[in-house]
Design an enzyme around this catalytic site. Sequence first.
Site, PDB file in Angstrom:
ATOM      1  N   GLU A 108      -1.107  -7.594  -4.054  1.00 53.03           N
ATOM      2  CA  GLU A 108      -2.213  -6.645  -4.181  1.00 53.03           C
ATOM      3  C   GLU A 108      -1.672  -5.223  -4.098  1.00 53.03           C
ATOM      4  O   GLU A 108      -0.939  -4.887  -3.175  1.00 53.03           O
ATOM      5  CB  GLU A 108      -3.218  -6.870  -3.049  1.00 53.03           C
ATOM      6  CG  GLU A 108      -4.263  -5.767  -2.940  1.00 53.03           C
ATOM      7  CD  GLU A 108      -5.016  -5.780  -1.604  1.00 53.03           C
ATOM      8  OE1 GLU A 108      -5.519  -4.712  -1.220  1.00 53.03           O
ATOM      9  OE2 GLU A 108      -5.097  -6.827  -0.950  1.00 53.03           O
ATOM     10  N   GLY A 146      -4.489  -7.204  10.147  1.00 55.23           N
ATOM     11  CA  GLY A 146      -3.743  -7.618  11.344  1.00 55.23           C
ATOM     12  C   GLY A 146      -3.143  -9.020  11.272  1.00 55.23           C
ATOM     13  O   GLY A 146      -2.769  -9.594  12.289  1.00 55.23           O
ATOM     14  N   THR A 176      -8.638  -2.153  -2.320  1.00 50.49           N
ATOM     15  CA  THR A 176      -9.453  -0.970  -2.006  1.00 50.49           C
ATOM     16  C   THR A 176     -10.212  -0.494  -3.254  1.00 50.49           C
ATOM     17  O   THR A 176     -10.249   0.688  -3.578  1.00 50.49           O
ATOM     18  CB  THR A 176      -8.595   0.178  -1.406  1.00 50.49           C
ATOM     19  OG1 THR A 176      -7.666  -0.375  -0.472  1.00 50.49           O
ATOM     20  CG2 THR A 176      -9.457   1.185  -0.648  1.00 50.49           C
ATOM     21  N   GLY A 188      -0.432  -7.138   4.989  1.00 54.48           N
ATOM     22  CA  GLY A 188       0.000  -5.810   4.564  1.00 54.48           C
ATOM     23  C   GLY A 188       1.219  -5.300   5.314  1.00 54.48           C
ATOM     24  O   GLY A 188       2.344  -5.710   5.049  1.00 54.48           O
ATOM     25  N   ARG A 190       0.810  -1.218   0.000  1.00 52.10           N
ATOM     26  CA  ARG A 190       0.000   0.000   0.000  1.00 52.10           C
ATOM     27  C   ARG A 190       0.848   1.274   0.000  1.00 52.10           C
ATOM     28  O   ARG A 190       1.835   1.369   0.731  1.00 52.10           O
ATOM     29  CB  ARG A 190      -0.901   0.003   1.242  1.00 52.10           C
ATOM     30  CG  ARG A 190      -1.897   1.154   1.316  1.00 52.10           C
ATOM     31  CD  ARG A 190      -2.703   1.095   2.602  1.00 52.10           C
ATOM     32  NE  ARG A 190      -3.540  -0.088   2.667  1.00 52.10           N
ATOM     33  CZ  ARG A 190      -4.704  -0.221   2.038  1.00 52.10           C
ATOM     34  NH1 ARG A 190      -5.163   0.752   1.285  1.00 52.10           N
ATOM     35  NH2 ARG A 190      -5.405  -1.333   2.152  1.00 52.10           N
ATOM     36  N   LYS A 230     -13.300 -11.833   1.697  1.00 51.80           N
ATOM     37  CA  LYS A 230     -12.243 -11.387   2.608  1.00 51.80           C
ATOM     38  C   LYS A 230     -12.889 -11.019   3.938  1.00 51.80           C
ATOM     39  O   LYS A 230     -13.690 -10.084   4.007  1.00 51.80           O
ATOM     40  CB  LYS A 230     -11.561 -10.197   1.936  1.00 51.80           C
ATOM     41  CG  LYS A 230     -10.853  -9.221   2.809  1.00 51.80           C
ATOM     42  CD  LYS A 230     -10.317  -8.077   1.947  1.00 51.80           C
ATOM     43  CE  LYS A 230     -10.332  -6.781   2.731  1.00 51.80           C
ATOM     44  NZ  LYS A 230      -9.744  -5.664   2.003  1.00 51.80           N
TER      45      LYS A 230
END
Length: 218
Positions: free
Chosen positions: A43, A167, A78, A187, A20, A138
Amino acid sequence: MTQQEIMQRVLEEKVIAIVRGVETAQCMKVAEALYNGGIRLMEVPFNAKDPSSDETTAACIAALAETYGGKMLVGAGTVLNIRQVELTAKAGGSYIIAPNVDVNVIRRTVELGMVSMPGAMTPTEIETAHEAGAGFVKLFPAAELGTGYVKAVRAPLSHIKLLAVGGISEKNFADFLKAGVVGAGVGGNLANKTWIENGEFDKITEVARQLVEIAKHA
């Protein structure tokens, strides 16, 4: 690749790395570090606060899809609207990941030959996403909800493939797999911002290896 083949790869690999807020040049370095650690699914999320950056995100996905064609599957995260779905398809993305259940986004994703992975929390949302054509749902935010929640939800909804996101790290990944999810998105505990800024790509490779190892033996 067909949707069936993409789904098969996700079921085999089990780990989706979420990268991200990283610009394209850095993103390529992160991808290399992840690839060296055995990660084969990545991703790249859109920035909901800055819709004007959608094209840049799509360009990053295109660069990754081209560089790692056939070796690593790349998708967008997103994803909140149909335009982002279409940009991702054009860029060569394989899947669409969202924080929410938007039936129109799910349907357009499937129409364009990609796999839909919308985010849901409640049994109603999970089933709605599945009915609309989601390949995976998800469960978000997974760590906040815990493995007990996963087991409780899976009792009546065991026909739906769940991914744990939010998390998840090398410390709790195995517990979530044991609870019945088929994989996870990881992430900040993997594509860690500080490590990226400091050029400590070896740390990303190391955590990637640990997650891949857990995926193999769970």
